[in-house]
Design a protein around this motif. Sequence first.
Motif, short mmCIF file in Angstrom:
data_model
loop_
_atom_site.label_atom_id
_atom_site.label_comp_id
_atom_site.label_asym_id
_atom_site.label_seq_id
_atom_site.Cartn_x
_atom_site.Cartn_y
_atom_site.Cartn_z
N THR A 31 73.18 13.91 71.60
CA THR A 31 72.05 14.80 71.80
C THR A 31 72.50 16.26 71.73
O THR A 31 71.68 17.16 71.60
CB THR A 31 71.41 14.55 73.17
OG1 THR A 31 72.41 14.76 74.16
CG2 THR A 31 70.89 13.14 73.26
N THR A 186 76.25 6.36 60.82
CA THR A 186 74.85 6.49 61.22
C THR A 186 74.72 6.48 62.74
O THR A 186 74.04 7.31 63.34
CB THR A 186 74.00 5.34 60.64
OG1 THR A 186 74.12 5.34 59.22
CG2 THR A 186 72.54 5.49 61.01
N LEU A 189 75.89 9.67 64.34
CA LEU A 189 74.97 10.79 64.11
C LEU A 189 73.65 10.61 64.85
O LEU A 189 73.05 11.57 65.31
CB LEU A 189 74.73 10.99 62.61
CG LEU A 189 75.98 11.43 61.82
CD1 LEU A 189 75.63 11.62 60.36
CD2 LEU A 189 76.57 12.71 62.38
N LEU A 190 73.18 9.37 64.97
CA LEU A 190 71.90 9.14 65.64
C LEU A 190 72.06 8.88 67.13
O LEU A 190 71.08 8.82 67.86
CB LEU A 190 71.17 7.93 65.02
CG LEU A 190 70.65 8.06 63.60
CD1 LEU A 190 69.91 6.81 63.22
CD2 LEU A 190 69.74 9.27 63.47
N GLY A 191 73.30 8.69 67.56
CA GLY A 191 73.51 8.44 68.97
C GLY A 191 73.16 7.03 69.39
O GLY A 191 72.68 6.79 70.49
N ARG A 192 73.36 6.06 68.51
CA ARG A 192 73.14 4.69 68.93
C ARG A 192 74.47 3.95 68.99
O ARG A 192 75.48 4.43 68.49
CB ARG A 192 72.16 3.99 67.99
CG ARG A 192 72.74 3.52 66.67
CD ARG A 192 71.69 2.70 65.91
NE ARG A 192 72.19 2.28 64.61
CZ ARG A 192 71.50 2.39 63.48
NH1 ARG A 192 70.30 2.93 63.49
NH2 ARG A 192 72.01 1.96 62.34
#
Lengths: 292, 657
Positions: A31, A186, A189-192
């Motif tokens: 974030t 991914t 970058l997406l925080g998953r």
Amino acid sequence: MTASPLYSGTQVSRVETPAAQGATELGVDPTEKDARGGRPRLGVFKFASCSGCQGVLLSCEDELLALADALEILYFPEASSHLQEEGPFDLALVEGSISAPEHLEQIQKIRARSKTLVTIGACATSGGIQALRNFGNLDDFVHRVYPRPEFIAALATSTAVAEHVKVDYELRGCPISKRQLLELITAILLGRRPEIRNESLCLGCKRYGYVCVTVAHGLPCLGPVTMNGCGALCPSVGRGCYGCFGPKEGANTEAMAQRMLQLGMSKDDVRNAFRFITGYAQAFREESARHE
Amino acid sequence: MTAPESSAAPLYRLEEAGLALLLEGLRRDGYRLVGPVVRDGAIRLQRIEGISDLPRGFVDEQAPGTYRLRSSGNGRLFACRPGPQSWKRHLFPPREPVVQLKRHGDSLEWRRPVVEDPPMAFIGVLPCDLAAIRIQDRVWMEGPFQETRYVARRRNTFIVAVNCLEPGQLCFCASMGTGPKAGQGFDVCLTELDGAFFLEVGSERGEAAVASLPLREASEEERRRLQESLKQARLRMGRTLETRGLGGTLFGNIEHPRWEEVAKRCLTCGNCTHVCPTCFCLNVRETGTLADGRQDRERFWDSCFSLDHSMIHGGYFRHTPKQRYRQWLTHKLGAWPSQFGTVGCTGCGRCIAWCPVGIDITEEATAIRKTSRGHVRMPQPRSAPVRAGDPLVPTPAQVKGVRQETPDTTTLWVEPTGPFHWKPGQFNMLSIPGVGDVPISISGQEGSGILHTIRAVGKVTRALTSLQPGALLGIRGPFGTSWPLRAVRGRIVTVVAGGIGLAPLRGAIRVMAAHPRHYPWVRLIYGARTPADLLYPEELELWRQLLHMEVEVTVDRATPDWTGNVGVVTKLLRAGRKVRPDGVYLVCGPEIMMMVVLEELRAAGVPEEHIYLSLERNMKCGAGFCGRCQKGPFFLCKDGPVFRYDRISFVFRHAGL
């Protein structure tokens, strides 16, 4: 009871503490926007290796443009001559094992400049095929192979990057899987949570519907003790897995070895099966030692 | 499960040419034929064009860890026993889309993709496998939720069963009551005998399919031959398993040393679960990548042998091979009857053949039975009416407000789409597109919005706690059981909460606080790590001022400005008074805290049926499909999360269940 309106429609000022910012298991708070306001910066580094894992990144083709949009590629010698070695890097992909004296210092520098460090491939995560020398004597090998051994500066062992610096995530395989690489980038970058499962190869093999080569053909296969991720490539063509993704968590190599002996392998063959591309990974290393 | 072998059922003789006509007819009616095929040295179940693709002249030899096809020396089409694949891969594929997300401007829409494949006709379903399909039907179709894609496929699937006259070395369908004669659920059933097929019809659909076939009624002699052959088959099972009371025996022997022994051989590879025709555990993942820009979700086969299956906020509760093997066996043979009213095993023998080291489920279960050290009573299955809708599809909701409760905990005030009815104790699955979804208890209501108090421990909770007012998220729910607010009316209620465990209790406490007439004595004991970690301090103060409520708070570690209690909640529980055995106790907190509270209550003589607990697991579906929230015979998502303690005490105390 009528509770007072504790919730307003506006953001209540947040208490910023280390816990709230929360270093994730990847070392990056997804974030948190890049301090420079730009795209996350990528560095791709190489130690002792064949470059095949970097090749997987390059062979992403369709996805490569999207990656180049999402990331600022600062350092990637295999792909570009425009290099900014100093970083700093949000994401460092490190290929290859620590094998030569200068590697020891280089990897420390990379670590210091990188927020998230991901090792890619069997060499970086286990020492690679070149770690076979760890089971013998470096001098013997050097004298047998090179006409001028005095020019050779190598460490006595070839080791995984994680034995030298903190590694945030590992991508296994020889070479790594494209799907896992894209998933990892991914996810960061997406925080998953990256969906890179530390499970047996067998689960993947069965999902594909391949016929088990051990049960149906009596072939030794390291699938039950090897981490999934390759798409069960070898069993798909009727061959046993040779463990290039390294040991799965909790690999019961002893029971595996017993089964291989039952299938008619000699003690030497069992030792050599474990002592191969990821032979210096702990579980495989220990099992091969039991069959000296 | 076996249908009565009534001699009154019409039986027809069909020659092979007639069978070819049957398959042709099914194809003409739009069915995709799926049947056994020899490939890569085994029988695989895949698309076929007609009887020429069937494994004529093949038979298998099976032993623990070994499977070989060989020539049968005859022309039979259906001589093979179960192979490495089962029909579940066609009804419950190894990977399948769950939802696709579409964005319309500022709004979100999740859709379940519809099944577009043509209907399938399964050709040659063995009786054990027919039973397995019926068992999976119970998982996916018989409530409280339905897996809509499974239902869509299953309804349209035509089943041609084949009775089994030559059971193999690993077969024990006779023990499980699933064979060798096919039970209910087929459209047409064949018995291959003396170079012909004997055909029974099991449905109207089957009736229509055979209407134009050259059938002739079987003679009395043929009927007798068939009965005799089935009788002989029943006697030729290579394995047996005594199932009577097995569940209670397995759960009564959770700490039996045999589990350690089998764990030494077990590779935790999970092959048994993936060849099993009834295993249903699954996991869900986000499939979108940077490259495709999508935010879809798919589910895939998972296994209780994978470590990830037991993940809960960053840790795992089934580390050891012993715990994982025990989970599988106790579930399959022990928990299943309580969950679905049937054992989860059909006696097909696949898990024995395809275990690379040849572990034998019948041998392990028998070993435990023979040296049993205890027996427990297993709960009866509870049927639930089927609820409408697809439980896997989120609906959009909007964040109305955000409140930072503690350094790592945030309450989201969320406005669901449309009316939302929930009960205190229930939970929702909250989704962040592209990141994932997690179970979060509902901790109250403000206006038309609901409250979720979330501790940031993983990726999804971190993303949730970072949401700003106006942000969109997805909600599925509400799921699960609730606190027994009606049953505790007029009783002396003690609420014991630890840490974030106050959140699922808050809705109940608010009701009790608002209705002193119904709840005249309410005592809340709440413990947190530090004063800064205390949730809802203003509300605690409001409750404290109420005449019918007593609120006591304690922290593990005090700060200099803290003047209150220090220590564990059990210290407060017994401080200055006796723990009342006639009181009712609502408990929620970390499992270790609940353990010590339960011990304290037990010592004080509180009956187990006066205690209610709320448990936590990292479920992926909320609907009883993913299998991740199992605690013995219970699914936390539908049987819990709130349990009366006496129901679960026999499993609660054991680590790794």
